[in-house]
Design a protein around this motif. Structure first.
Motif, PDB file in Angstrom:
ATOM      1  N   GLU A 102      -2.551  -5.380  13.752  1.00 34.34           N
ATOM      2  CA  GLU A 102      -3.572  -4.710  12.958  1.00 34.34           C
ATOM      3  C   GLU A 102      -4.219  -5.661  11.954  1.00 34.34           C
ATOM      4  O   GLU A 102      -5.378  -5.514  11.580  1.00 34.34           O
ATOM      5  CB  GLU A 102      -2.913  -3.551  12.211  1.00 34.34           C
ATOM      6  N   LEU A 103      -3.424  -6.635  11.502  1.00 31.29           N
ATOM      7  CA  LEU A 103      -3.940  -7.593  10.527  1.00 31.29           C
ATOM      8  C   LEU A 103      -5.115  -8.366  11.126  1.00 31.29           C
ATOM      9  O   LEU A 103      -6.115  -8.626  10.470  1.00 31.29           O
ATOM     10  CB  LEU A 103      -2.813  -8.542  10.130  1.00 31.29           C
ATOM     11  N   ARG A 104      -4.983  -8.712  12.399  1.00 28.76           N
ATOM     12  CA  ARG A 104      -6.068  -9.417  13.062  1.00 28.76           C
ATOM     13  C   ARG A 104      -7.234  -8.462  13.334  1.00 28.76           C
ATOM     14  O   ARG A 104      -8.381  -8.773  13.058  1.00 28.76           O
ATOM     15  CB  ARG A 104      -5.572 -10.033  14.371  1.00 28.76           C
ATOM     16  N   GLU A 105      -6.901  -7.264  13.829  1.00 26.97           N
ATOM     17  CA  GLU A 105      -7.961  -6.332  14.223  1.00 26.97           C
ATOM     18  C   GLU A 105      -8.831  -5.902  13.046  1.00 26.97           C
ATOM     19  O   GLU A 105     -10.055  -5.985  13.112  1.00 26.97           O
ATOM     20  CB  GLU A 105      -7.358  -5.094  14.904  1.00 26.97           C
ATOM     21  N   THR A 106      -8.193  -5.455  11.961  1.00 24.87           N
ATOM     22  CA  THR A 106      -9.015  -5.017  10.814  1.00 24.87           C
ATOM     23  C   THR A 106      -9.733  -6.209  10.209  1.00 24.87           C
ATOM     24  O   THR A 106     -10.871  -6.091   9.777  1.00 24.87           O
ATOM     25  CB  THR A 106      -8.172  -4.333   9.715  1.00 24.87           C
ATOM     26  N   GLY A 107      -9.061  -7.364  10.204  1.00 23.38           N
ATOM     27  CA  GLY A 107      -9.694  -8.574   9.684  1.00 23.38           C
ATOM     28  C   GLY A 107     -10.989  -8.857  10.421  1.00 23.38           C
ATOM     29  O   GLY A 107     -12.029  -9.143   9.818  1.00 23.38           O
ATOM     30  N   GLU A 108     -10.927  -8.746  11.733  1.00 26.24           N
ATOM     31  CA  GLU A 108     -12.137  -9.009  12.518  1.00 26.24           C
ATOM     32  C   GLU A 108     -13.202  -7.961  12.261  1.00 26.24           C
ATOM     33  O   GLU A 108     -14.397  -8.215  12.412  1.00 26.24           O
ATOM     34  CB  GLU A 108     -11.790  -9.112  14.009  1.00 26.24           C
ATOM     35  N   ALA A 109     -12.772  -6.766  11.851  1.00 27.61           N
ATOM     36  CA  ALA A 109     -13.742  -5.708  11.560  1.00 27.61           C
ATOM     37  C   ALA A 109     -14.236  -5.774  10.115  1.00 27.61           C
ATOM     38  O   ALA A 109     -15.030  -4.936   9.689  1.00 27.61           O
ATOM     39  CB  ALA A 109     -13.106  -4.351  11.832  1.00 27.61           C
ATOM     40  N   GLY A 110     -13.772  -6.762   9.346  1.00 27.90           N
ATOM     41  CA  GLY A 110     -14.309  -6.953   8.001  1.00 27.90           C
ATOM     42  C   GLY A 110     -13.597  -6.192   6.900  1.00 27.90           C
ATOM     43  O   GLY A 110     -14.161  -5.966   5.838  1.00 27.90           O
ATOM     44  N   ARG A 111     -12.351  -5.814   7.130  1.00 34.00           N
ATOM     45  CA  ARG A 111     -11.582  -5.163   6.068  1.00 34.00           C
ATOM     46  C   ARG A 111     -10.183  -5.777   6.018  1.00 34.00           C
ATOM     47  O   ARG A 111      -9.505  -5.827   7.037  1.00 34.00           O
ATOM     48  CB  ARG A 111     -11.454  -3.661   6.340  1.00 34.00           C
ATOM     49  N   PRO A 112      -9.754  -6.237   4.848  1.00 35.85           N
ATOM     50  CA  PRO A 112      -8.380  -6.748   4.746  1.00 35.85           C
ATOM     51  C   PRO A 112      -7.391  -5.631   5.099  1.00 35.85           C
ATOM     52  O   PRO A 112      -7.511  -4.509   4.606  1.00 35.85           O
ATOM     53  CB  PRO A 112      -8.255  -7.154   3.276  1.00 35.85           C
ATOM     54  N   ALA A 113      -6.420  -5.936   5.953  1.00 33.16           N
ATOM     55  CA  ALA A 113      -5.540  -4.909   6.517  1.00 33.16           C
ATOM     56  C   ALA A 113      -4.669  -4.206   5.479  1.00 33.16           C
ATOM     57  O   ALA A 113      -4.159  -3.119   5.739  1.00 33.16           O
ATOM     58  CB  ALA A 113      -4.652  -5.530   7.593  1.00 33.16           C
ATOM     59  N   VAL A 114      -4.487  -4.830   4.308  1.00 31.52           N
ATOM     60  CA  VAL A 114      -3.659  -4.177   3.281  1.00 31.52           C
ATOM     61  C   VAL A 114      -4.349  -2.955   2.690  1.00 31.52           C
ATOM     62  O   VAL A 114      -3.708  -2.149   2.019  1.00 31.52           O
ATOM     63  CB  VAL A 114      -3.299  -5.135   2.123  1.00 31.52           C
ATOM     64  N   LEU A 115      -5.668  -2.838   2.916  1.00 35.81           N
ATOM     65  CA  LEU A 115      -6.408  -1.717   2.330  1.00 35.81           C
ATOM     66  C   LEU A 115      -6.661  -0.644   3.378  1.00 35.81           C
ATOM     67  O   LEU A 115      -6.844  -0.945   4.562  1.00 35.81           O
ATOM     68  CB  LEU A 115      -7.763  -2.215   1.795  1.00 35.81           C
ATOM     69  N   ASP A 116      -6.680   0.609   2.908  1.00 33.04           N
ATOM     70  CA  ASP A 116      -7.124   1.666   3.815  1.00 33.04           C
ATOM     71  C   ASP A 116      -8.658   1.709   3.779  1.00 33.04           C
ATOM     72  O   ASP A 116      -9.284   0.939   3.043  1.00 33.04           O
ATOM     73  CB  ASP A 116      -6.484   3.016   3.450  1.00 33.04           C
ATOM     74  N   ALA A 117      -9.236   2.597   4.588  1.00 30.73           N
ATOM     75  CA  ALA A 117     -10.697   2.597   4.713  1.00 30.73           C
ATOM     76  C   ALA A 117     -11.392   2.875   3.387  1.00 30.73           C
ATOM     77  O   ALA A 117     -12.547   2.502   3.183  1.00 30.73           O
ATOM     78  CB  ALA A 117     -11.127   3.617   5.768  1.00 30.73           C
ATOM     79  N   GLU A 118     -10.667   3.516   2.445  1.00 33.50           N
ATOM     80  CA  GLU A 118     -11.251   3.814   1.125  1.00 33.50           C
ATOM     81  C   GLU A 118     -11.074   2.644   0.151  1.00 33.50           C
ATOM     82  O   GLU A 118     -11.532   2.701  -0.984  1.00 33.50           O
ATOM     83  CB  GLU A 118     -10.611   5.062   0.506  1.00 33.50           C
ATOM     84  N   GLY A 119     -10.367   1.630   0.587  1.00 34.19           N
ATOM     85  CA  GLY A 119     -10.174   0.471  -0.292  1.00 34.19           C
ATOM     86  C   GLY A 119      -8.921   0.559  -1.150  1.00 34.19           C
ATOM     87  O   GLY A 119      -8.737  -0.259  -2.057  1.00 34.19           O
ATOM     88  N   ALA A 120      -8.049   1.521  -0.890  1.00 38.14           N
ATOM     89  CA  ALA A 120      -6.802   1.614  -1.666  1.00 38.14           C
ATOM     90  C   ALA A 120      -5.716   0.799  -0.964  1.00 38.14           C
ATOM     91  O   ALA A 120      -5.708   0.666   0.266  1.00 38.14           O
ATOM     92  CB  ALA A 120      -6.370   3.072  -1.786  1.00 38.14           C
ATOM     93  N   LEU A 121      -4.798   0.276  -1.763  1.00 38.02           N
ATOM     94  CA  LEU A 121      -3.696  -0.508  -1.202  1.00 38.02           C
ATOM     95  C   LEU A 121      -2.783   0.416  -0.409  1.00 38.02           C
ATOM     96  O   LEU A 121      -2.337   1.453  -0.905  1.00 38.02           O
ATOM     97  CB  LEU A 121      -2.907  -1.167  -2.342  1.00 38.02           C
ATOM     98  N   ARG A 122      -2.525   0.060   0.850  1.00 39.01           N
ATOM     99  CA  ARG A 122      -1.688   0.919   1.681  1.00 39.01           C
ATOM    100  C   ARG A 122      -0.251   0.910   1.178  1.00 39.01           C
ATOM    101  O   ARG A 122       0.290  -0.140   0.854  1.00 39.01           O
ATOM    102  CB  ARG A 122      -1.750   0.437   3.130  1.00 39.01           C
ATOM    103  N   PRO A 123       0.358   2.077   1.092  1.00 38.18           N
ATOM    104  CA  PRO A 123       1.695   2.173   0.512  1.00 38.18           C
ATOM    105  C   PRO A 123       2.798   1.874   1.526  1.00 38.18           C
ATOM    106  O   PRO A 123       3.968   2.111   1.241  1.00 38.18           O
ATOM    107  CB  PRO A 123       1.758   3.638   0.040  1.00 38.18           C
ATOM    108  N   ASP A 124       2.445   1.356   2.710  1.00 40.96           N
ATOM    109  CA  ASP A 124       3.470   1.123   3.729  1.00 40.96           C
ATOM    110  C   ASP A 124       3.604  -0.373   4.021  1.00 40.96           C
ATOM    111  O   ASP A 124       3.043  -1.208   3.313  1.00 40.96           O
ATOM    112  CB  ASP A 124       3.081   1.869   5.011  1.00 40.96           C
ATOM    113  N   GLY A 125       4.301  -0.703   5.074  1.00 38.43           N
ATOM    114  CA  GLY A 125       4.617  -2.053   5.538  1.00 38.43           C
ATOM    115  C   GLY A 125       3.856  -3.203   4.922  1.00 38.43           C
ATOM    116  O   GLY A 125       4.245  -3.765   3.893  1.00 38.43           O
ATOM    117  N   ILE A 126       2.738  -3.571   5.556  1.00 40.30           N
ATOM    118  CA  ILE A 126       2.024  -4.772   5.161  1.00 40.30           C
ATOM    119  C   ILE A 126       1.506  -4.672   3.714  1.00 40.30           C
ATOM    120  O   ILE A 126       1.494  -5.653   2.972  1.00 40.30           O
ATOM    121  CB  ILE A 126       0.884  -5.058   6.181  1.00 40.30           C
ATOM    122  N   GLY A 127       1.106  -3.450   3.312  1.00 48.86           N
ATOM    123  CA  GLY A 127       0.663  -3.238   1.928  1.00 48.86           C
ATOM    124  C   GLY A 127       1.773  -3.574   0.945  1.00 48.86           C
ATOM    125  O   GLY A 127       1.555  -4.246  -0.072  1.00 48.86           O
ATOM    126  N   ASN A 128       2.985  -3.121   1.261  1.00 44.79           N
ATOM    127  CA  ASN A 128       4.115  -3.393   0.376  1.00 44.79           C
ATOM    128  C   ASN A 128       4.493  -4.870   0.356  1.00 44.79           C
ATOM    129  O   ASN A 128       4.851  -5.418  -0.681  1.00 44.79           O
ATOM    130  CB  ASN A 128       5.340  -2.572   0.802  1.00 44.79           C
TER     131      ASN A 128
END
Ligand SMILES: Nc1ncnc2c1ncn2[C@@H]1O[C@H](COP(=O)(O)OP(=O)(O)OP(=O)(O)O)[C@@H](O)[C@H]1O
Ligand SMILES: [Mg+2]
Length: 382
Positions: free
Chosen positions: A344-370
């Motif tokens: 997912e880190l590669r996929e969202t990165g390629e789509a222009g969003r850092p994978a640690v963030l959800d679509a709203e721009g908040a830090l994800r409270p799970d795996g990679i976010g933590n």
């Protein structure tokens, strides 16, 4: 100090008050005084007594002057002023000899660049600046520096830090893509505004028209690009500044150390020896320049498959780099994070969003976010 050396030092001091009328700076500052030589005079008949009847020595003083422009109309004024400065020396009889030449092309280029740089100073060099600066380096390419930089920057911003990031990989810039930036920085009277994306203030050579030609940049222009990013961009005073460096052990890290004496190096590696050996070398740059290595990040450490951690790229690279740098540098260089291989880190990165963030721009409270939150907190700890 011999008398001759004392006279030379004193004349230098006096010349430091001679201001170049055009450039408004002292001739010593401008590098126009190439040499001063004082020697006891054998021929000067004025050696004898001063006003109080004390013995006075006589010296020949030769001042080698390098003008910025040969035969410039102001050369006479400057020569007169230098003569005056020599003649004002109180304790001996000095005979001035002014040798006028002109600066080499290189010296002049450097001087002009310095003057330009001074107009808009590098704000991260000011005394008392509190910005924490982390330069993300690797050695081997493709280990995930840019992904780590982008996600770390997004994490810092989401945690409430005023965060800036510079894409210092001039040939292989990638931050615009990772942040989904398609706009250009606004130009305010020659001062550029960074582009803000996902809460991070960003600048990259990739944001400028003709960026595909950046590959033609060479030597001094490459070095200067960092200085330009620092001085021509309006940064304010961010809490954190991240720099995404090019792979390799080379020049850019040295430029960073020179331009940003407070920068701390973060070395990214993957678990296998082919990456960690080069990663160690990239950290050893800290032996040559006054830059601290803050720590090591191991990326692509494992892949989680059906609840099991598969170590696809082997094991131990991060630990090896941390141990070897700790030993070579003589202080603790900790392994600060082991990050999973995460498609997912590669996929969202390629789509222009850092994978640690959800679509709203908040830090994800799970795996990679933590994982990134923990890394950010460790980096900021004293
Ligand atoms: N933890 C990860 N999980 C999955 N894919 C990753 C991870 N880290 C990086 N990648 C992917 O690996 C590739 C290389 O990553 P990245 O561009 O961040 O490396 P780099 O060290 O900056 O490369 P370069 O040396 O070319 O600048 C990218 O496609 C990226 O999406
Ligand atoms: Mg990169």
């Amino acid at each position: 100090m011999s008398d001759a050396r004392r006279i030379e030092a004193d004349i230098y001091e006096r010349l430091s008050r001679v201001i170049d009328p055009e450039l408004g700076r002292s001739v010593t500052d401008l590098g126009m005084i190439a040499a001063i030589e004082a020697a006891p005079s054998n021929t000067d008949v004025r050696a004898g007594v001063d006003n109080d009847g004390d013995a006075r020595d006589a010296y020949d003083v030769t001042v080698h002057v390098e003008l910025t422009v040969p035969g410039c109309p102001l050369s006479e004024t400057i020569t007169n002023q230098i003569n005056g400065a020599v003649a004002s020396y109180p304790d001996a009889t000095l005979t001035p000899h002014i040798e006028v030449g002109s600066m080499s092309r290189d010296k002049l280029d450097d001087l002009v660049a310095d003057l330009k740089a001074e107009r808009k100073q590098n704000p991260f060099n000011k005394p008392g600046i509190t910005t924490r600066i982390f330069a993300i380096a690797s050695g081997k390419g493709g280990v995930g520096k840019s992904s780590v930089t982008a996600n770390l920057a997004a994490t810092f911003a989401a945690l409430g830090y005023d965060t800036a990031a510079i894409d210092a990989d001039i040939y292989g810039f990638s931050l615009p893509r990772l942040f989904g930036v398609h706009t250009q920085p606004t130009n305010l009277n020659g001062m550029l505004m960074p582009v803000t994306a996902w809460g991070v203030k960003l600048i990259s050579i990739g944001m400028f028209a003709g960026a595909d030609r950046a590959i033609l940049w060479r030597g001094p222009r490459l070095q200067r690009s960092l200085e330009q990013f620092l001085s021509d961009v309006w940064w304010g005073e961010p809490d954190v500044l991240l720099l995404d460096l090019a792979p390799g052990t080379g020049d850019m890290a040295i430029s960073v150390a020179q331009a940003l004496p407070n920068a701390e190096l973060v070395v990214v590696t993957t678990p296998q020896p082919s990456a960690s050996d080069v990663a160690v070398r990239s950290g050893l740059v800290a032996l040559q320049v006054p830059m601290k290595v803050r720590g090591v990040v191991e990326n692509m450490s494992w892949y989680e498959h059906k609840g099991e951690r598969l170590e696809i790229f082997g094991h131990g690279g991060g630990e090896r780099v941390a141990e070897q740098l700790t030993e070579a540098l003589g202080y603790e260089v900790p392994l600060m994070a082991r990050l999973p291989l995460e498609p997912e880190l590669r996929e969202t990165g390629e789509a222009g969003r850092p994978a640690v963030l959800d679509a709203e721009g908040a830090l994800r409270p799970d795996g990679i976010g933590n994982e990134f939150r923990a890394l950010a907190e460790r980096l900021m700890a004293a």
